[in-house]
Design an enzyme around this catalytic site. Sequence first.
Site, short mmCIF file in Angstrom:
data_model
loop_
_atom_site.label_atom_id
_atom_site.label_comp_id
_atom_site.label_asym_id
_atom_site.label_seq_id
_atom_site.Cartn_x
_atom_site.Cartn_y
_atom_site.Cartn_z
N ASP A 336 12.16 -33.41 -44.35
CA ASP A 336 11.84 -32.91 -45.69
C ASP A 336 12.82 -33.50 -46.71
O ASP A 336 13.71 -34.28 -46.35
CB ASP A 336 11.89 -31.37 -45.74
CG ASP A 336 13.30 -30.83 -45.61
OD1 ASP A 336 14.24 -31.61 -45.36
OD2 ASP A 336 13.48 -29.61 -45.77
N ASP A 338 15.53 -32.14 -49.59
CA ASP A 338 16.22 -30.95 -50.09
C ASP A 338 16.87 -31.27 -51.43
O ASP A 338 17.67 -32.20 -51.52
CB ASP A 338 17.31 -30.52 -49.09
CG ASP A 338 16.74 -30.29 -47.70
OD1 ASP A 338 16.07 -29.27 -47.49
OD2 ASP A 338 16.95 -31.16 -46.81
N ASP A 453 12.17 -28.89 -50.35
CA ASP A 453 12.86 -27.61 -50.62
C ASP A 453 13.59 -27.74 -51.95
O ASP A 453 14.46 -28.61 -52.11
CB ASP A 453 13.89 -27.31 -49.51
CG ASP A 453 13.22 -26.90 -48.20
OD1 ASP A 453 12.04 -26.49 -48.24
OD2 ASP A 453 13.89 -27.01 -47.15
N1 CTP Z 1 19.46 -24.41 -45.22
C1 CTP Z 1 19.74 -23.15 -45.66
N2 CTP Z 1 18.77 -22.19 -45.69
C2 CTP Z 1 17.51 -22.49 -45.29
C3 CTP Z 1 17.20 -23.77 -44.85
C4 CTP Z 1 18.20 -24.73 -44.82
O1 CTP Z 1 20.87 -22.88 -46.02
N3 CTP Z 1 16.59 -21.53 -45.35
C5 CTP Z 1 20.52 -25.42 -45.19
C6 CTP Z 1 21.05 -25.64 -43.79
O2 CTP Z 1 22.42 -25.41 -43.77
C7 CTP Z 1 20.78 -27.07 -43.51
C8 CTP Z 1 20.42 -27.69 -44.84
O3 CTP Z 1 20.04 -26.62 -45.68
O4 CTP Z 1 21.90 -27.69 -42.98
C9 CTP Z 1 19.29 -28.67 -44.71
O5 CTP Z 1 18.26 -28.09 -43.93
P1 CTP Z 1 17.10 -28.91 -43.28
O6 CTP Z 1 16.29 -29.57 -44.33
O7 CTP Z 1 16.36 -27.99 -42.37
O8 CTP Z 1 17.84 -29.94 -42.34
P2 CTP Z 1 18.38 -31.42 -42.61
O9 CTP Z 1 19.76 -31.44 -42.11
O10 CTP Z 1 18.14 -31.83 -44.01
O11 CTP Z 1 17.51 -32.27 -41.61
P3 CTP Z 1 16.17 -33.08 -41.95
O12 CTP Z 1 16.64 -34.44 -42.36
O13 CTP Z 1 15.37 -33.11 -40.70
O14 CTP Z 1 15.47 -32.37 -43.05
MN MN Z 2 16.23 -31.62 -44.91
MN MN Z 3 15.11 -28.37 -45.81
#
Ligand code: CTP
Ligand code: MN
Ligand code: MN
Length: 529
Positions: A336, A338, A453
């Site tokens: 995703d 962020d 997100d």
């Molecule tokens: N996070 C959070 N609360 C959530 C979801 C995520 O605080 N409800 C934080 C987590 O600490 C996480 C960061 O946001 O480390 C990023 O989350 P995520 O997108 O799930 O993981 P990524 O590390 O970005 O991995 P990816 O590249 O697969 O998206």
């Molecule tokens: Mn992510």
């Molecule tokens: Mn995320």
Amino acid sequence: MALMPRKKRCKDVAVTSVYDCSLDGNSPVGKKVKFGDFGVFLVERRMGSSRRRFLTELAWKKGFRVEEQMSDLVTHVVAENNTGNEVLELLEKQHGICRDGFDAVLVDIAWFTESMGAERPLEVENRHRLQVSTEAVATSEAPISSYACQRRTTLRNKNMLFTEALKVLAESAELSESEGRYLAFSRASSILKSLPYTVTKMEDLQGIPNLGVHSRKVIKEILEDGTCSEVGNILQNERYHTLKRFASVFGVGVKTADKWFREGLRTVDELRASNGKLTKRQEAGLLYHNDLCVPVTRAEADWIKHIVERAVRRFLPDAIITLTGGFRRGKECGHDVDLLITHPDEGKEEGIIYQVVNWMTTKGLILYDDIMGNTSKGKSKEPEIFDHFEKCFSIFKLEKELVNNLGAETLSLCDPLAGNQTRGGGLTAATEASHQVTVVATGDKAWKAVRVDLVVAPFSQYAYALLGWTGSRLFERDLRRYAKHLKNMSLSSHSLFDNEQNIYLPATTEEEIFAHFGLEYIPPQERNA
Ligand code: CTP
Ligand code: MN
Ligand code: MN
């Protein structure tokens, strides 16, 4: 130890001295050697070669025997401005002599100069001895911390063979809702990711924390056989694959995935065909599943950031938008995008998420959104898993052509939000389709669904939000664990509370937060624990 006769060496080192004539009673400067039982070795490091030469001559003149090389003829190793550990490390590296390989005493230059003054070798007093700390010597580098926030973990994983296997075991434990085993395997995998070398034998694991009996067994088996039978069995397991498949659908957790499996469902297509009750999020997850399985690229993430920036600044020209999550840690792709949004005038950011998402929806840029308003009345002293920020878990509609054709320069010139036309099939068609839960194919269409997100943080909490949303998940988890157990502090994505002083510790940068913990700053690229 100091005045004992010399004995064991652990490596063959030069025993012959260029001044071997001294053993016959004469020094190279023509003076009689008075203290033949004593052999002095001067460490050149930080002393310099000319000073060393000068001190060598002085010692000979005073009747001392000086050894040019470290050998078992040496009784006193003399160093200037070096710690005992530094000297030991140097002797090992440059002279091949390990710690137990000699009986010479390590002394400071003070012993040498005082002995020169007294014209005889003085008794070594405690104040002359170089201090050696035992832990630091076991390995010449600092010991590896069991906390991920005290390690530097880049994306260059040298132990993929083991970490991939441990990841399967961790996933399998997670799908069985066995939190303890999930954490144990995740921690084991994480520590291996941080190693600067590839593990090739079990001895390489000596002194490394977080490796339990089970994880060590897995590593041992891979070292011996190339694979691990337990991991092989999991990879053959239908439940593992099915639960993993279902839990990869946006909005589906382990419990729901398990329920579907027990109901006899096996594929996402079967799930679509079944008439089971789904949440709105799961409907969207199923509808765009094919696209959402395709990793998001860095270029796509940059483009989405650009789109959001334009949208937010329509309402708040001075807003700050930051790419967080895996992309901030340097990943080339992710599941995703962020994004963290803030504004220097605290309060101005309130409600922005509604304005931005509504406006983008009317432009046909958002396929699904789930906005959560600010759920907190203030800061919480308890470390919580979920934060209370205004946020939106969404699915964006990304024009493929725009991303493919645009370089970085054109990115800043092009406004995807210009004009009034709704692009592509638009939201209405997609929303209608979502009720039937049909499939949106990845193939021919001109756009791609991407999970995004959006998180809005008040400026005073921005540093904490940035730290919290950068990840990795294990890094965050260990930071909070470190705060709680070692500092009696409570860390969240909102704040840091010092339970001893009973105060909040403000921070405007991530560096300041690390400083509050007394931790060395770890940049995002090294938080891939
Ligand atoms: N996070 C959070 N609360 C959530 C979801 C995520 O605080 N409800 C934080 C987590 O600490 C996480 C960061 O946001 O480390 C990023 O989350 P995520 O997108 O799930 O993981 P990524 O590390 O970005 O991995 P990816 O590249 O697969 O998206
Ligand atoms: Mn992510
Ligand atoms: Mn995320």
